[in-house]
Design a protein around this motif. Structure first.
Motif, mmCIF file in Angstrom:
data_model
loop_
_atom_site.group_PDB
_atom_site.id
_atom_site.type_symbol
_atom_site.label_atom_id
_atom_site.label_comp_id
_atom_site.label_asym_id
_atom_site.label_seq_id
_atom_site.Cartn_x
_atom_site.Cartn_y
_atom_site.Cartn_z
ATOM 1 N N LEU A 1 0.836 -1.194 0.000
ATOM 2 C CA LEU A 1 0.000 0.000 0.000
ATOM 3 C C LEU A 1 0.874 1.249 0.000
ATOM 4 O O LEU A 1 1.917 1.284 0.660
ATOM 5 N N PRO A 2 0.458 2.310 -0.715
ATOM 6 C CA PRO A 2 1.165 3.596 -0.643
ATOM 7 C C PRO A 2 0.704 4.356 0.600
ATOM 8 O O PRO A 2 -0.465 4.732 0.710
ATOM 9 N N LEU A 3 1.612 4.565 1.546
ATOM 10 C CA LEU A 3 1.228 5.064 2.858
ATOM 11 C C LEU A 3 1.935 6.380 3.171
ATOM 12 O O LEU A 3 3.154 6.499 3.025
ATOM 13 N N ASP A 4 1.160 7.357 3.634
ATOM 14 C CA ASP A 4 1.701 8.615 4.125
ATOM 15 C C ASP A 4 1.654 8.630 5.645
ATOM 16 O O ASP A 4 0.873 7.895 6.271
ATOM 17 N N ASP A 5 2.474 9.474 6.234
ATOM 18 C CA ASP A 5 2.367 9.756 7.659
ATOM 19 C C ASP A 5 1.094 10.576 7.878
ATOM 20 O O ASP A 5 0.859 11.577 7.192
ATOM 21 N N TYR A 6 0.266 10.160 8.836
ATOM 22 C CA TYR A 6 -1.016 10.830 9.072
ATOM 23 C C TYR A 6 -0.825 12.312 9.373
ATOM 24 O O TYR A 6 -1.636 13.144 8.950
ATOM 25 N N ALA A 7 0.244 12.657 10.077
ATOM 26 C CA ALA A 7 0.468 14.057 10.428
ATOM 27 C C ALA A 7 0.741 14.912 9.195
ATOM 28 O O ALA A 7 0.484 16.120 9.207
ATOM 29 N N GLN A 8 1.251 14.302 8.115
ATOM 30 C CA GLN A 8 1.582 15.057 6.920
ATOM 31 C C GLN A 8 0.428 15.086 5.918
ATOM 32 O O GLN A 8 0.112 16.137 5.364
ATOM 33 N N VAL A 9 -0.184 13.930 5.663
ATOM 34 C CA VAL A 9 -1.301 13.842 4.713
ATOM 35 C C VAL A 9 -2.378 12.965 5.347
ATOM 36 O O VAL A 9 -2.383 11.746 5.171
ATOM 37 N N PRO A 10 -3.304 13.551 6.112
ATOM 38 C CA PRO A 10 -4.270 12.745 6.871
ATOM 39 C C PRO A 10 -5.101 11.795 6.016
ATOM 40 O O PRO A 10 -5.351 10.658 6.412
ATOM 41 N N ARG A 11 -5.540 12.230 4.822
ATOM 42 C CA ARG A 11 -6.445 11.387 4.040
ATOM 43 C C ARG A 11 -5.781 10.080 3.620
ATOM 44 O O ARG A 11 -6.433 9.033 3.572
ATOM 45 N N THR A 12 -4.509 10.117 3.263
ATOM 46 C CA THR A 12 -3.816 8.900 2.834
ATOM 47 C C THR A 12 -2.919 8.339 3.925
ATOM 48 O O THR A 12 -2.173 7.390 3.689
ATOM 49 N N GLY A 13 -3.009 8.919 5.125
ATOM 50 C CA GLY A 13 -2.327 8.354 6.276
ATOM 51 C C GLY A 13 -3.290 7.672 7.219
ATOM 52 O O GLY A 13 -2.898 7.206 8.283
ATOM 53 N N ALA A 14 -4.564 7.593 6.832
ATOM 54 C CA ALA A 14 -5.603 6.968 7.658
ATOM 55 C C ALA A 14 -6.185 5.765 6.934
ATOM 56 O O ALA A 14 -6.150 5.677 5.713
ATOM 57 N N PHE A 15 -6.729 4.845 7.699
ATOM 58 C CA PHE A 15 -7.356 3.658 7.118
ATOM 59 C C PHE A 15 -8.390 3.108 8.092
ATOM 60 O O PHE A 15 -8.453 3.529 9.252
ATOM 61 N N LEU A 16 -9.191 2.161 7.613
ATOM 62 C CA LEU A 16 -10.163 1.464 8.443
ATOM 63 C C LEU A 16 -9.799 -0.008 8.527
ATOM 64 O O LEU A 16 -9.308 -0.587 7.556
ATOM 65 N N VAL A 17 -10.058 -0.592 9.681
ATOM 66 C CA VAL A 17 -9.940 -2.037 9.857
ATOM 67 C C VAL A 17 -11.356 -2.601 9.879
ATOM 68 O O VAL A 17 -12.211 -2.128 10.632
ATOM 69 N N ILE A 18 -11.596 -3.609 9.037
ATOM 70 C CA ILE A 18 -12.946 -4.126 8.813
ATOM 71 C C ILE A 18 -12.995 -5.606 9.150
ATOM 72 O O ILE A 18 -12.045 -6.350 8.887
ATOM 73 N N ASP A 19 -14.118 -6.023 9.725
ATOM 74 C CA ASP A 19 -14.349 -7.429 10.015
ATOM 75 C C ASP A 19 -14.666 -8.158 8.710
ATOM 76 O O ASP A 19 -15.662 -7.828 8.050
ATOM 77 N N PRO A 20 -13.852 -9.145 8.301
ATOM 78 C CA PRO A 20 -14.137 -9.833 7.031
ATOM 79 C C PRO A 20 -15.415 -10.664 7.075
ATOM 80 O O PRO A 20 -15.964 -11.012 6.027
ATOM 81 N N ALA A 21 -15.910 -10.980 8.277
ATOM 82 C CA ALA A 21 -17.101 -11.817 8.388
ATOM 83 C C ALA A 21 -18.380 -11.056 8.072
ATOM 84 O O ALA A 21 -19.267 -11.564 7.379
ATOM 85 N N ASP A 22 -18.493 -9.823 8.562
ATOM 86 C CA ASP A 22 -19.763 -9.105 8.389
ATOM 87 C C ASP A 22 -19.594 -7.686 7.837
ATOM 88 O O ASP A 22 -20.577 -6.968 7.662
ATOM 89 N N GLY A 23 -18.368 -7.240 7.585
ATOM 90 C CA GLY A 23 -18.140 -5.926 7.007
ATOM 91 C C GLY A 23 -18.237 -4.774 7.981
ATOM 92 O O GLY A 23 -18.187 -3.611 7.561
ATOM 93 N N SER A 24 -18.345 -5.056 9.268
ATOM 94 C CA SER A 24 -18.437 -3.977 10.248
ATOM 95 C C SER A 24 -17.064 -3.353 10.487
ATOM 96 O O SER A 24 -16.022 -3.998 10.329
ATOM 97 N N THR A 25 -17.061 -2.076 10.872
ATOM 98 C CA THR A 25 -15.813 -1.371 11.138
ATOM 99 C C THR A 25 -15.288 -1.755 12.522
ATOM 100 O O THR A 25 -16.001 -1.640 13.520
ATOM 101 N N LEU A 26 -14.035 -2.195 12.563
ATOM 102 C CA LEU A 26 -13.420 -2.623 13.813
ATOM 103 C C LEU A 26 -12.512 -1.560 14.421
ATOM 104 O O LEU A 26 -12.345 -1.500 15.636
ATOM 105 N N ALA A 27 -11.897 -0.739 13.579
ATOM 106 C CA ALA A 27 -10.947 0.243 14.104
ATOM 107 C C ALA A 27 -10.719 1.342 13.094
ATOM 108 O O ALA A 27 -10.870 1.147 11.885
ATOM 109 N N ALA A 28 -10.338 2.505 13.612
ATOM 110 C CA ALA A 28 -9.789 3.578 12.795
ATOM 111 C C ALA A 28 -8.292 3.571 13.005
ATOM 112 O O ALA A 28 -7.824 3.528 14.155
ATOM 113 N N GLY A 29 -7.535 3.582 11.920
ATOM 114 C CA GLY A 29 -6.087 3.471 12.017
ATOM 115 C C GLY A 29 -5.384 4.674 11.434
ATOM 116 O O GLY A 29 -5.840 5.286 10.467
#
Length: 428
Positions: free
Chosen positions: A388-416
């Motif tokens: 994945l192309p990853l930025d430091d969140y402090a420099q570029v928040p939109r591409t330095g953030a991600f979501l962790v998702i439950d593969p079983a039901d698609g629910s959001t597990l975490a903000a990263g």
């Protein structure tokens, strides 16, 4: 329409029954930002509840279940304006189990209003919300000490609460001048829009005065250009023969025809030849605009790829450390298999070690925890099935953030957050 007003994006946070919805309703009502039919509906609903005055919280709590329970369980967005500034406000829930909604509402905020009940002061949920706001790097905070009328407008009560919270905010990394404490009564309107004669000992601005004058951080158009590809448009018509465009929203920075770019994660290079929109071509596109890019070379690009400047591209990695705000009901433990959504790409991921957990109540760090529980914040290592192309969140928040998702039901597990350190103090 005259000179364009600048925009302030703000969010509210606080514990249950601290009066967030009433405060937002008061702002809307006193700034005359409520349509007549909305106000009539609130009056009717208030009469049905046996109230003699309108329940202004109903201007925000729009879901039927929220109105019936008298709580906010979703993020409610409201838009209003004054002659000085326009506002986009996210009213977030107070219940602990809805902290994930607070993360959502505060993720784009330039300022957050954190409410406390003057009778209760700073409580556990106050400290939890402050930690989340610090983690998301919300640059400015307002502590609204609400229901000041219920403590007889006592200056000492306000001063003690403000001093405790401001010390807590400094420990979370907020610099001097970035936190403002204001005594208010949302129910009766003291110091929300109009200055209150009942609080003559307070010489600072009302809440609205502060919101109208606080410096607004500009959108980061000078950040490196980032463009997650959402859709590939291909046509072969007489008007558009062999047309191939890459549609999406500019996540950061600015792009112009002629710019040299690289497509990640493949690393293929090209140059922008045109920027299309439904209204015609543009000479440049900036963060927040949805456009279609045309490139000079016919290269393989799919949904989930990232287009970035060739001279300022993010690093590409399949192993990295990140800070997670855990939002799942089940605890996170090493070895968990999850989905990771970064921009427009979703990939499989494996959770490695848990490096640390932040205790937002004591502002201490616990090394190598066994798990992360609901609403806890911690450092974890991740390995993804694809780079994945990853930025430091402090420099570029939109591409330095991600979501962790439950593969079983698609629910959001975490903000990263990539590269973001834990807020607070050094390890205890």
């Amino acid at each position: 329409m005259g000179e364009q007003r600048d925009l302030l994006r703000l969010a509210t946070a606080g514990s249950v029954d601290d009066g967030k919805s009433t405060l937002v309703g008061r702002l809307l009502y006193d700034t005359k930002s409520v349509l007549a039919d909305q106000l009539d509906a609130v009056h009717r609903a208030s009469v049905d509840k046996g109230l003699s005055t309108p329940d202004l919280s109903l201007l925000v709590d729009g879901l039927r279940s929220e109105r019936e329970q008298g709580i906010t369980i979703d993020v409610a967005y409201r838009y209003f304006a004054t002659p000085a500034r326009s506002f986009v406000l996210a009213d977030t829930p107070g219940h602990v189990q809805y902290t994930r909604n607070t993360v959502t509402g505060a993720s784009t905020a330039q300022l957050a209003i954190l409410l406390v009940d003057a009778r209760k002061g700073v409580i556990e949920q106050t400290r939890r919300h402050a930690a989340v706001l610090a983690l998301l790097a919300v640059p400015r905070l307002v502590l609204a000490v609400n229901k000041i009328d219920l403590v007889d407008y006592d200056e000492d009560v306000f001063a003690a609460i403000a001093a405790e919270f401001e010390a807590h905010a400094r420990a979370l990394g907020y610099p001097a001048g970035s936190v403002r404490s204001i005594p208010v009564s949302a129910l009766v309107g003291d110091n929300v829009v109009e200055r209150s004669a009942n609080i003559d000992w307070y010489s600072g601005p009302t809440l609205l005065e502060h919101l109208e004058t606080v410096p607004v951080e500009p959108d980061p158009h000078d950040a490196p250009f980032r463009f997650p590809v959402q859709y590939v448009i291909r046509t072969n018509t007489a008007e558009f023969p062999d047309y191939r465009g890459y549609a999406g929203q500019v996540a950061a920075g600015t792009v112009r025809p002629g710019d040299d770019v690289v497509v990640l994660p493949s690393g293929r290079r090209s140059a922008v030849t045109a920027i299309d929109t439904p209204d015609g071509p543009l000479s440049e596109a900036v963060a927040g605009q949805s456009v279609t890019l045309l490139l000079a070379d016919d290269i393989d690009i799919t949904r989930g790829d990232l287009i970035a400047p060739a001279a300022a591209a993010p690093a590409v990695a399949d192993e990295f450390d990140a800070t997670l705000a855990w939002l799942g009901d089940k605890p996170l433990r090493p070895g968990a298999r999850v989905l990771l959504k970064h921009g427009t790409r979703t990939v499989q991921a494996l959770v490695g070690g848990l490096g640390a957990r932040f205790d937002e109540q004591t502002l201490s760090i616990v090394d190598s925890p066994e798990s992360l529980e609901l609403n806890e914040i911690g450092r974890v290592s991740l390995r993804t099935a694809e780079p994945l192309p990853l930025d430091d969140y402090a420099q570029v928040p939109r591409t330095g953030a991600f979501l962790v998702i439950d593969p079983a039901d698609g629910s959001t597990l975490a903000a990263g957050l990539v590269g973001a350190g834990l807020p607070g103090l050094v390890p205890a």
